[in-house]
Design a protein around this motif. Structure first.
Motif, short mmCIF file in Angstrom:
data_model
loop_
_atom_site.label_atom_id
_atom_site.label_comp_id
_atom_site.label_asym_id
_atom_site.label_seq_id
_atom_site.Cartn_x
_atom_site.Cartn_y
_atom_site.Cartn_z
N ARG A 118 2.65 1.69 -3.35
CA ARG A 118 1.76 2.22 -4.39
C ARG A 118 1.60 3.73 -4.25
O ARG A 118 1.34 4.43 -5.22
N GLU A 119 1.77 4.23 -3.04
CA GLU A 119 1.62 5.67 -2.76
C GLU A 119 2.95 6.41 -2.83
O GLU A 119 3.03 7.59 -2.46
N ARG B 70 0.83 -1.21 0.00
CA ARG B 70 0.00 0.00 0.00
C ARG B 70 0.87 1.26 0.00
O ARG B 70 0.64 2.19 -0.77
#
Length: 123
Positions: free
Chosen positions: A76-77, A73
């Motif tokens: 991805r950021e 997560r």
């Protein structure tokens, strides 16, 4: 004491496990950088803000090691997190280290350490 905000330089060291991130951070530390290894990527904006807010301007250069343990997560950021850090108006450089697969296999076999992403017996 001056109220002027110090100029800060941030180097992000990332790359494949076994590619030399820790060696790179040790080298930067020898050059006067404040270094943190394995910082979760999501903590980078808060960490950077904290370094800027220090009362005593000891460190003008910091380096952080970030790898896949930050989690999918956070990774991805990555672009959004880096953009947030750049809003502090500091110099940000990113170094991504690679190595040949044979070299990586050899390093892990020599150290007899598990790969950091190995969990529950999954190679």
């Amino acid at each position: 004491m001056s109220n002027k905000r110090k100029e800060l330089r941030l180097i992000i060291v990332s790359g494949l496990s076994g590619s030399g991130k820790s060696v790179a951070l040790h080298t930067l530390e020898d050059e006067g950088f404040y270094c943190v290894d394995n910082l979760p990527l999501s903590l980078l904006p808060d960490f950077t803000q904290r370094m800027l807010d220090q009362q005593i301007n000891i460190y003008h250069s910091i380096a952080v090691g970030i790898d896949a343990r930050s989690g999918p997560r956070d990774l991805r950021e990555f672009d959004n997190i880096i953009a947030e850090v750049r809003r502090f108006d500091i110099k940000v450089d990113i170094i991504f280290l690679k190595a040949e697969l044979d070299t990586l296999f050899k390093r892990f076999s020599e150290t007899r350490r598990k790969h950091p992403l190995t969990q529950r017996g999954i190679p």
